[in-house]
Motif scaffolding. Sequence first.
Motif, PDB file in Angstrom:
ATOM      1  N   LEU A   1      27.454  70.557  -9.557  1.00  7.69           N
ATOM      2  CA  LEU A   1      28.904  70.565  -9.713  1.00  7.69           C
ATOM      3  C   LEU A   1      29.519  71.618  -8.798  1.00  7.69           C
ATOM      4  CD1 LEU A   1      29.287  70.405 -13.611  1.00  7.69           C
ATOM      5  CD2 LEU A   1      29.685  68.535 -11.987  1.00  7.69           C
ATOM      6  N   SER A   2      30.692  71.338  -8.296  1.00 11.45           N
ATOM      7  CA  SER A   2      31.421  72.357  -7.542  1.00 11.45           C
ATOM      8  C   SER A   2      31.885  73.431  -8.514  1.00 11.45           C
ATOM      9  CB  SER A   2      32.628  71.736  -6.835  1.00 11.45           C
ATOM     10  OG  SER A   2      33.623  71.390  -7.787  1.00 11.45           O
ATOM     11  N   PRO A   3      32.172  74.636  -8.026  1.00 11.83           N
ATOM     12  CA  PRO A   3      32.692  75.671  -8.931  1.00 11.83           C
ATOM     13  C   PRO A   3      33.926  75.206  -9.702  1.00 11.83           C
ATOM     14  CG  PRO A   3      32.055  76.654  -6.845  1.00 11.83           C
ATOM     15  CD  PRO A   3      31.932  75.169  -6.671  1.00 11.83           C
ATOM     16  N   GLU A   4      34.802  74.465  -9.040  1.00 13.12           N
ATOM     17  CA  GLU A   4      36.007  73.980  -9.704  1.00 13.12           C
ATOM     18  C   GLU A   4      35.668  72.978 -10.808  1.00 13.12           C
ATOM     19  OE1 GLU A   4      36.972  75.663  -5.819  1.00 13.12           O
ATOM     20  OE2 GLU A   4      35.527  74.111  -6.430  1.00 13.12           O
ATOM     21  N   GLU A   5      34.748  72.052 -10.513  1.00  8.09           N
ATOM     22  CA  GLU A   5      34.340  71.082 -11.532  1.00  8.09           C
ATOM     23  C   GLU A   5      33.688  71.775 -12.716  1.00  8.09           C
ATOM     24  OE1 GLU A   5      33.278  67.052  -8.994  1.00  8.09           O
ATOM     25  OE2 GLU A   5      31.864  68.756  -8.916  1.00  8.09           O
ATOM     26  N   LEU A   6      32.927  72.795 -12.426  1.00  9.52           N
ATOM     27  CA  LEU A   6      32.235  73.515 -13.482  1.00  9.52           C
ATOM     28  C   LEU A   6      33.215  74.215 -14.422  1.00  9.52           C
ATOM     29  CD1 LEU A   6      29.310  74.195 -14.403  1.00  9.52           C
ATOM     30  CD2 LEU A   6      29.546  76.321 -13.126  1.00  9.52           C
ATOM     31  N   VAL A   7      34.156  74.961 -13.860  1.00  7.64           N
ATOM     32  CA  VAL A   7      35.086  75.695 -14.727  1.00  7.64           C
ATOM     33  C   VAL A   7      36.034  74.746 -15.456  1.00  7.64           C
ATOM     34  CG1 VAL A   7      34.941  77.777 -13.301  1.00  7.64           C
ATOM     35  CG2 VAL A   7      36.787  76.131 -12.909  1.00  7.64           C
ATOM     36  N   ASN A   8      36.202  73.536 -14.966  1.00  9.67           N
ATOM     37  CA  ASN A   8      37.033  72.556 -15.677  1.00  9.67           C
ATOM     38  C   ASN A   8      36.431  72.151 -17.013  1.00  9.67           C
ATOM     39  OD1 ASN A   8      38.970  72.510 -13.697  1.00  9.67           O
ATOM     40  ND2 ASN A   8      38.311  70.581 -12.776  1.00  9.67           N
ATOM     41  N   THR A   9      35.150  72.423 -17.217  1.00  9.94           N
ATOM     42  CA  THR A   9      34.510  72.098 -18.493  1.00  9.94           C
ATOM     43  C   THR A   9      34.732  73.188 -19.536  1.00  9.94           C
ATOM     44  OG1 THR A   9      32.360  73.139 -17.985  1.00  9.94           O
ATOM     45  CG2 THR A   9      32.691  70.847 -17.257  1.00  9.94           C
ATOM     46  N   MET A  10      35.386  74.286 -19.169  1.00  2.00           N
ATOM     47  CA  MET A  10      35.480  75.461 -20.040  1.00  2.00           C
ATOM     48  C   MET A  10      36.914  75.726 -20.481  1.00  2.00           C
ATOM     49  SD  MET A  10      33.084  77.979 -17.746  1.00  2.00           S
ATOM     50  CE  MET A  10      31.795  77.243 -16.721  1.00  2.00           C
ATOM     51  N   ASP A  11      37.022  76.402 -21.607  1.00  2.00           N
ATOM     52  CA  ASP A  11      38.306  76.851 -22.129  1.00  2.00           C
ATOM     53  C   ASP A  11      38.391  78.369 -21.952  1.00  2.00           C
ATOM     54  OD1 ASP A  11      40.580  77.471 -23.583  1.00  2.00           O
ATOM     55  OD2 ASP A  11      39.580  77.259 -25.532  1.00  2.00           O
ATOM     56  N   PHE A  12      39.299  78.820 -21.096  1.00  2.00           N
ATOM     57  CA  PHE A  12      39.415  80.240 -20.765  1.00  2.00           C
ATOM     58  C   PHE A  12      40.409  80.992 -21.666  1.00  2.00           C
ATOM     59  CE2 PHE A  12      37.341  78.616 -17.057  1.00  2.00           C
ATOM     60  CZ  PHE A  12      36.610  79.685 -16.544  1.00  2.00           C
ATOM     61  N   SER A  13      40.807  80.377 -22.768  1.00  2.00           N
ATOM     62  CA  SER A  13      41.726  81.045 -23.680  1.00  2.00           C
ATOM     63  C   SER A  13      41.151  82.382 -24.144  1.00  2.00           C
ATOM     64  CB  SER A  13      41.980  80.169 -24.917  1.00  2.00           C
ATOM     65  OG  SER A  13      42.534  78.931 -24.554  1.00  2.00           O
ATOM     66  N   TYR A  14      41.981  83.419 -24.103  1.00  2.00           N
ATOM     67  CA  TYR A  14      41.618  84.780 -24.498  1.00  2.00           C
ATOM     68  C   TYR A  14      40.637  85.443 -23.533  1.00  2.00           C
ATOM     69  CZ  TYR A  14      43.610  82.887 -28.784  1.00  2.00           C
ATOM     70  OH  TYR A  14      44.433  82.262 -29.686  1.00  2.00           O
ATOM     71  N   PHE A  15      40.347  84.772 -22.436  1.00  2.00           N
ATOM     72  CA  PHE A  15      39.542  85.380 -21.369  1.00  2.00           C
ATOM     73  C   PHE A  15      40.416  85.737 -20.162  1.00  2.00           C
ATOM     74  CE2 PHE A  15      34.686  84.928 -21.453  1.00  2.00           C
ATOM     75  CZ  PHE A  15      34.625  85.172 -22.806  1.00  2.00           C
ATOM     76  N   GLU A  16      41.709  85.442 -20.258  1.00  2.00           N
ATOM     77  CA  GLU A  16      42.589  85.648 -19.119  1.00  2.00           C
ATOM     78  C   GLU A  16      42.613  87.108 -18.663  1.00  2.00           C
ATOM     79  OE1 GLU A  16      44.230  82.200 -21.554  1.00  2.00           O
ATOM     80  OE2 GLU A  16      43.456  84.219 -21.959  1.00  2.00           O
ATOM     81  N   ASP A  17      42.382  88.031 -19.600  1.00  2.00           N
ATOM     82  CA  ASP A  17      42.440  89.450 -19.273  1.00  2.00           C
ATOM     83  C   ASP A  17      41.149  89.987 -18.678  1.00  2.00           C
ATOM     84  OD1 ASP A  17      41.332  88.911 -21.867  1.00  2.00           O
ATOM     85  OD2 ASP A  17      41.317  91.068 -22.244  1.00  2.00           O
ATOM     86  N   ILE A  18      40.069  89.237 -18.837  1.00  2.00           N
ATOM     87  CA  ILE A  18      38.762  89.764 -18.438  1.00  2.00           C
ATOM     88  C   ILE A  18      38.036  88.866 -17.444  1.00  2.00           C
ATOM     89  CG2 ILE A  18      37.559  88.688 -20.386  1.00  2.00           C
ATOM     90  CD1 ILE A  18      35.858  91.221 -20.572  1.00  2.00           C
TER      91      ILE A  18
END
Length: 421
Positions: free
Chosen positions: A139-156
């Motif tokens: 998977l491309s990096p973009e495709e990979l992160v599309n599988t994740m929920d970054f809620s509450y990780f925006e600060d870190i």
Amino acid sequence: MKKSILIQSGQSRDIHFALENGAGSDAVHSTPVYAYAVCSLQTDSQLEGVGLALTLGAGNKLVCDAIDYLVQHIEGKEINELMADFGTTYKKMADDPNLRWLGPHKGVVHLALASVVNACFDLWAKSRCQPLWQLLIELSPEELVNTMDFSYFEDILPREEAITLIKSQAAGRESRLGILKDGYPGYDTSIGWFNYTDEQVTRNIKKSIDQGFTALKLKVGSRNATRDIRRAELVRKAAGPDATIMLDANQQWNLPKAMATCRQLLAIDPFWIEEPTHPDDIQAHVSLAKEVSIPIALGEHVPNKIMFKNFIQSGCMSYNQVDAVRVGGVSEFLLISLLSRKYNVPIVPHVGDMGQIHQHLVLFNHISLGHPAILLEHIPHLKDYFKFPAQVMDGKYITPGEPGLSADFKEFVLEKKVLSQ
């Protein structure tokens, strides 16, 4: 090659395995019954998505009930379209308002989420005729992160930083592909279950070393610390000075007892002490890390990305034992792996599922994220029940080649539902 696969329906299966003769025992469970809350996704093809969450005992039925509710979020979805923006659907399932007061993001509903999420990743890999590790590393990096929920990780760890982190590991990727041929190193937990006699432990150590293992784990956490000290010394003597010895207390010590016992255990030079105290007590782990030099491994009972975020930031975690059948499945595992890589905390997953799923995930972690290939836990007791069991030779996991994430059970398991080892 992508195949268009429609998820028509999903259902749970409650499957129990009664372990015998002390196998699987620890300081909490004297007669353990390993249980899998299985999510099965039926499609408009012959392919079936299979996901797992691990529990012990009667609580498994509650997880199955939650699975049967959560699958409504993915029924009617085409698998490739679903996974192209899976982080959005993941968040909707994790935050479902009808179940939120049963969590959020922990306990019964999060275990159910893990099973559903893992079934989606299994079906996705099967739709592309690839083992999960191969799908993930391609998977491309973009495709990979599309599988994740970054809620509450925006600060870190915001999304764009995660993409940059993945891209930054491309330089050494080619050399790390060698792990596919060499095999991922394993360690043997089955030598030292809590209820095994000294004689059993000694015999098991010899057998394990003969099988090529150089790393072994002993269950501790006794009410009487002298038993733990004596058994730890026995393991060190039987395994020899060069063996890697881990100790697992299964959350049984308060902080004063953890400090006192760990100081005594220093004499056997343990590789880590696992779950030395209550799994939610971050400050106790911080205090223990400051007072005792034994590295701390934890994560088996850390329920979600927020708790991992706090443990990682606290600096007390030497080894991250995140488990994809305990947190919110493969998606949350990958996000936690990214954060752990940012902070250079190595991942050595807890694998109550025998390593079936994690053999794929550690390959991804090493090849794509540059995590060191340290060890992967091996528990052999249920291997005969899987269609494609994890294979270990000379102490190393053989790279799986079948499509999916290796969670499919044999037909007789699905028919009987309750089995003995």
